[in-house]
Motif scaffolding. Sequence first.
Motif, PDB file in Angstrom:
ATOM      1  N   ILE A  96      -9.238  -0.662  -2.238  1.00 40.89           N
ATOM      2  CA  ILE A  96      -8.673   0.688  -2.199  1.00 40.89           C
ATOM      3  C   ILE A  96      -7.152   0.618  -2.143  1.00 40.89           C
ATOM      4  CG2 ILE A  96      -8.409   2.736  -0.734  1.00 40.89           C
ATOM      5  CD1 ILE A  96     -11.367   2.522  -0.065  1.00 40.89           C
ATOM      6  N   ALA A  97      -6.620  -0.275  -1.324  1.00 45.94           N
ATOM      7  CA  ALA A  97      -5.163  -0.414  -1.217  1.00 45.94           C
ATOM      8  C   ALA A  97      -4.560  -0.816  -2.562  1.00 45.94           C
ATOM      9  CB  ALA A  97      -4.817  -1.441  -0.140  1.00 45.94           C
ATOM     10  N   ASP A 100      -4.825   2.246  -4.931  1.00 48.27           N
ATOM     11  CA  ASP A 100      -3.846   3.270  -4.554  1.00 48.27           C
ATOM     12  C   ASP A 100      -2.464   2.920  -5.108  1.00 48.27           C
ATOM     13  OD1 ASP A 100      -5.763   4.692  -3.195  1.00 48.27           O
ATOM     14  OD2 ASP A 100      -5.108   4.068  -1.199  1.00 48.27           O
ATOM     15  N   ALA A 141     -13.638   6.196   0.437  1.00 48.46           N
ATOM     16  CA  ALA A 141     -12.543   7.168   0.376  1.00 48.46           C
ATOM     17  C   ALA A 141     -12.986   8.512   0.931  1.00 48.46           C
ATOM     18  CB  ALA A 141     -12.054   7.320  -1.064  1.00 48.46           C
ATOM     19  N   TYR A 170      -8.024  13.314  -3.446  1.00 54.11           N
ATOM     20  CA  TYR A 170      -7.599  12.947  -4.799  1.00 54.11           C
ATOM     21  C   TYR A 170      -6.104  12.671  -4.860  1.00 54.11           C
ATOM     22  CZ  TYR A 170     -12.204  14.628  -6.296  1.00 54.11           C
ATOM     23  OH  TYR A 170     -13.550  14.797  -6.463  1.00 54.11           O
ATOM     24  N   ALA A 172      -4.326  11.511  -2.278  1.00 55.00           N
ATOM     25  CA  ALA A 172      -4.105  10.256  -1.555  1.00 55.00           C
ATOM     26  C   ALA A 172      -4.573   9.056  -2.376  1.00 55.00           C
ATOM     27  CB  ALA A 172      -4.840  10.289  -0.213  1.00 55.00           C
ATOM     28  N   HIS A 173      -5.596   9.256  -3.196  1.00 58.86           N
ATOM     29  CA  HIS A 173      -6.167   8.176  -4.011  1.00 58.86           C
ATOM     30  C   HIS A 173      -6.222   8.638  -5.473  1.00 58.86           C
ATOM     31  CE1 HIS A 173      -7.362   6.461  -0.155  1.00 58.86           C
ATOM     32  NE2 HIS A 173      -8.037   7.559   0.122  1.00 58.86           N
ATOM     33  N   TRP A 175      -6.765   7.291  -8.181  1.00 56.39           N
ATOM     34  CA  TRP A 175      -7.828   6.680  -8.980  1.00 56.39           C
ATOM     35  C   TRP A 175      -9.186   7.326  -8.729  1.00 56.39           C
ATOM     36  CZ3 TRP A 175     -11.696   5.046  -5.813  1.00 56.39           C
ATOM     37  CH2 TRP A 175     -11.363   4.848  -4.467  1.00 56.39           C
ATOM     38  N   GLU A 231      -3.936   9.991 -11.796  1.00 54.23           N
ATOM     39  CA  GLU A 231      -3.758   8.564 -12.048  1.00 54.23           C
ATOM     40  C   GLU A 231      -2.917   8.308 -13.302  1.00 54.23           C
ATOM     41  OE1 GLU A 231      -6.290   4.495 -11.681  1.00 54.23           O
ATOM     42  OE2 GLU A 231      -7.219   6.069 -12.876  1.00 54.23           O
TER      43      GLU A 231
END
Length: 307
Positions: A96-97, A100, A141, A170, A172-173, A175, A231
């Motif tokens: 995830i990191a 991101d 997530a 969405y 914050a992340h 992808w 993204e």
Amino acid sequence: MTQPPYARIAGELRRRIQSGELGPGDRVPSTRAITQRWGVAMATATKALTTLRQEGLVRAVPGVGTVVADTAPTTRSDASPAKDPAVRTRIVHAAIALADAEGTAGLTMRRVAAELGMPTMSLYRHVANKEQLIGLMVDAAFAGEPLPTRPPEGWRARLELSAAIQRRLYRAHPWLAPALNLSRPLLAPHGMRHIEWALAALDGLGLDADTRMHAAVTLFGYVRGQAIDAEPEARATRSSGITGEQWMAAQQDRMAALLAQGRLPHFASAAGEAALSSTSLYEFGLACLLDGIAARITTVRPPVTAN
């Protein structure tokens, strides 16, 4: 009776797997390596691996090769569990990191392993492939910002809250929205709770099950659709160093020249008064969607009275 060459090779590899010399996720010799080591034809090497695959001892991993299956028996006393939840959690959080920061295009098992300081092959003991990893990332997530245990009063407030939480996720992340697909939905329990939440909010309002399900999935899809460009926008900003706002500002002269041609009079008139932004578009669309649901409601839920 003398065993055929493929059976002898399969037997040797089977022994190494069952003794624990080769553990779950470890790579077994490729067909080329088998031909070189045992001096057999490619067809014989292929048959040996096929035999082990049919026995459930090995499995093929795209881009990696043939590895020992997670369910392969082992007698090694110090063997670790094939799917340690704590290790899997570390893998998912590292992935995830990375996503991101850089998106999922460059996300590979090798890259995640490097971030964790682990051998690449060891990841396959906990995650089957990149597809499963992304599914776990999606669920983690959504788990990161759960819905409240006590919902607000009123179906509309409940749906607005669910939509707001999804939108924050969405953002914050970036992808996350592209990783979802309503045509082939991921079975992400924490994400599915938003559908459950919406269905519960719409229950008892005179809407049949089909209408409630369509409303819940449409809301989920609307919020995702509003975020789908996040993204690509982040990727474009990273590669060009120009933000979306800067790009739009640079197009003003070209836009003015286009509108000056007089071929888009209504667009030119409205553009002079409208103040579009990602937030205004989101809020306008959400209001229209909820207004449409409200028009279908036939039963007013009685207010909850305190005891």
